[in-house]
Design a protein around this motif. Structure first.
Motif, PDB file in Angstrom:
ATOM      1  N   ARG A   6       2.217   1.775   9.547  1.00 36.20           N
ATOM      2  CA  ARG A   6       2.047   2.686   8.408  1.00 36.20           C
ATOM      3  C   ARG A   6       2.046   1.944   7.021  1.00 36.20           C
ATOM      4  N   HIS A   7       1.189   2.098   6.115  1.00 35.05           N
ATOM      5  CA  HIS A   7       0.629   1.449   5.007  1.00 35.05           C
ATOM      6  C   HIS A   7       1.346   2.064   3.841  1.00 35.05           C
ATOM      7  N   GLU A  20      12.538  -9.652   0.028  1.00 32.66           N
ATOM      8  CA  GLU A  20      13.230  -8.787   0.654  1.00 32.66           C
ATOM      9  C   GLU A  20      12.751  -7.910   1.635  1.00 32.66           C
ATOM     10  N   LEU A  21      11.689  -7.292   1.134  1.00 32.43           N
ATOM     11  CA  LEU A  21      10.881  -6.360   2.044  1.00 32.43           C
ATOM     12  C   LEU A  21       9.991  -7.017   3.297  1.00 32.43           C
ATOM     13  N   ARG A  22      10.212  -8.215   3.267  1.00 33.21           N
ATOM     14  CA  ARG A  22       9.498  -9.103   4.448  1.00 33.21           C
ATOM     15  C   ARG A  22      10.461  -8.574   5.691  1.00 33.21           C
ATOM     16  N   PHE A  29       5.998  -0.928   9.381  1.00 34.06           N
ATOM     17  CA  PHE A  29       5.231  -0.855   8.115  1.00 34.06           C
ATOM     18  C   PHE A  29       4.298  -1.993   7.628  1.00 34.06           C
ATOM     19  N   VAL A  30       3.346  -1.638   6.986  1.00 31.25           N
ATOM     20  CA  VAL A  30       2.728  -2.777   6.187  1.00 31.25           C
ATOM     21  C   VAL A  30       2.676  -2.612   5.000  1.00 31.25           C
ATOM     22  N   PHE A  31       3.178  -3.789   4.423  1.00 37.45           N
ATOM     23  CA  PHE A  31       3.240  -3.437   2.791  1.00 37.45           C
ATOM     24  C   PHE A  31       2.074  -4.239   2.057  1.00 37.45           C
ATOM     25  N   LEU A  50       0.144   5.917   2.496  1.00 37.75           N
ATOM     26  CA  LEU A  50       0.748   7.068   2.580  1.00 37.75           C
ATOM     27  C   LEU A  50       1.978   7.215   1.626  1.00 37.75           C
ATOM     28  N   VAL A  51       2.422   6.110   1.110  1.00 38.42           N
ATOM     29  CA  VAL A  51       3.782   5.976   0.427  1.00 38.42           C
ATOM     30  C   VAL A  51       3.472   4.922  -0.712  1.00 38.42           C
TER      31      VAL A  51
END
Ligand SMILES: Nc1ncnc2c1ncn2[C@@H]1O[C@H](COP(=O)(O)OP(=O)(O)OP(=O)(O)O)[C@@H](O)[C@H]1O
Ligand SMILES: [Mg+2]
Length: 450
Positions: A6-7, A20-22, A29-31, A50-51
């Protein structure tokens, strides 16, 4: 099982959070990252986000709030999550902003497990909202109810069909909404200002069919006391809807092919060549491939008509749409059903609606519900009111064919009686061709002259 990622869009001015998000990247998820409000607005034009995670910094948070507020107001389909440093939350004004606007907030250092759960929930909520909006939009645009995966795919195809001017062949079992789809294409296309002219190819007497399509001049044949414009000519600038194309007699198939190739024709009894511009939409409940193979339908005409195919799925393959449609029919018919005590469907009847096979598809669903609403003596419609009591688990199973036969017999006999056993009139009232009506009567051994 394939995991669909999810993007998530991350608005992070300093680019400080990406490391950090890595840790979450390889999971579900894909950031994607943006560093300004302008970039964020552009990125949000992509429907797949989506977010949005917004990283607030102690030094800038009030400015960030000003930037982000209009963006949030104009993008209602996504969920917003705030990542802040704890001291930022000491501002009462900022606390109120967070509570008012965000799905959730997290403070740094991040608790990854909690963030993963929040992101999952927020994505789910955004997806649900999108599907509800689509459902509403599709209904407003096409007047076709449906939110099941098969119908969502159908609507995407329908959008593409509307933007072309090519011939369309709509196929689907009886009562699946073929005519409704033809109307939706016409209404939403560039030809909406032109007419939509329908011909039921199976309902016209063989002797009148040429005149019905092409029109005739005064005196062209016995009884032609004045000039009559045909359906093709009436469709000029609009759409010609050839319903039940599979019932078109062979000689008429040849004439129609000529018109489609040359876009010209002559009225019966005239040699004057008239040119016409129209889009053709055809519909069939029979399998035209088979009809071609059996020599009942011209192959060249089939290819002319079958440039774009739209196949309507049967109701039994539309899952939750059955309940959705049932509720919609109830709401629509309630003001006129003259049965104020009726309040809705019992749990058991919603269950049988979902398990029944619906051989007559949406038309059968509408008929059963309308009849139940008028006849029911209960507050909630029961399976018996719908004529589906045999589907309740302690009854012997009603086969699909038996249920269909009993429903058809009931409907046919009542309609024939009401129309004084005049077949053409009954067919018109039931919205089927005469050929179809005769076929149904034959199958059920109903004599035309009782
Ligand atoms: N998805 C839908 N949402 C709302 N109403 C529908 C839907 N599909 C069909 N209907 C309604 O069901 C009835 C039958 O639809 P329609 O006449 O378009 O079916 P059809 O495929 O042309 O049937 P047939 O093959 O018997 O000619 C109509 O009253 C139509 O408005
Ligand atoms: Mg039809």
């Amino acid at each position: 099982m394939k995991v669909i990622k999810r993007h998530i869009l991350v608005f992070d001015r300093q680019g400080s959070i990406s490391v950090e998000l890595r840790r979450l990247i390889s999971q579900d998820f894909v950031f994607s990252y943006t560093q300004s409000a302008i970039e964020t607005r552009q990125a949000l034009r992509n429907a797949y986000f989506l977010v949005v995670l917004v990283v607030f910094e102690a030094a800038y948070f009030l400015k960030q709030q000003q930037e982000i507020e209009p963006l949030i107001a104009e993008t209602s389909r996504v969920e917003w999550i705030a990542l802040t440093e704890s001291e930022v939350l000491e501002s009462r004004e900022f606390q109120a902003f967070i509570l008012r606007t965000f799905y959730d907030y997290h403070t740094r250092p991040l608790d990854f497990e909690r963030l993963r759960v929040t992101l999952g929930h927020a994505c789910g909520k955004a997806q649900l909202r999108t599907s509800l909006n689509e459902k509403k939009e599709n209904y407003e645009k096409f007047h076709i109810c449906g939110a099941s995966p098969v119908m969502t795919t159908f609507f995407q195809r329908l959008e593409k069909v509307i933007n072309t001017d090519a011939p369309v062949l709509i196929s689907g079992e009886t009562g699946t909404g073929k005519e409704l789809v033809a109307q939706a294409i016409h209404k939403n296309s560039s030809r909406s200002n032109g007419p939509l002219v329908a011909i039921n190819c199976g309902a016209i007497a063989a002797t009148l069919i040429q005149s019905e399509f092409f029109g005739h001049e005064k005196g062209a044949f016995t009884g032609s006391v004045q000039r009559q414009i045909g359906k093709i000519e009436s469709a000029k600038g609009g759409v010609l809807f050839l319903d039940e194309i599979g019932d078109l007699p062979m000689d008429m198939q040849a004439s129609l092919l000529r018109v489609l190739q040359e876009k010209t024709f002559s009225r019966v009894g005239s040699t004057q060549v008239i040119s016409v511009d129209f889009r053709v939409i055809a519909a069939t409940h029979v399998n035209l491939h088979e009809a071609v193979a059996q020599g009942r339908f011209r192959e060249d005409l089939f290819y002319r008509l079958n440039v774009i195919q739209l196949e309507l799925p049967p109701l039994r393959k539309r899952g939750g749409d059955i309940t959705l449609l049932a509720e919609a029919v109830f709401q629509k018919y309630f003001p006129v059903c003259k049965n104020n005590q009726i309040k809705g469907f019992s749990k058991e009847s919603l269950r049988v609606l979902s398990t029944y096979d619906w051989p007559g598809n949406v038309r059968e669903l509408i008929n059963r519900i309308q009849r139940a609403m008028v006849m029911s003596e209960n507050r909630l419609i029961s399976p018996a009111d719908l004529g589906l009591e045999s589907l309740v688990s302690n009854h012997p199973r009603l086969t699909r064919d038996l249920a269909r036969a009993s429903f058809d017999r009931d409907l046919l006999e009542t309609s024939l009686r009401k129309n004084g056993y005049i077949v053409s009139q009954t067919a018109r009232q039931l919205g089927v061709s005469r050929v179809t009506l005769y076929r149904m009567m034959n199958k059920l051994n109903i004599a035309p002259d009782q």
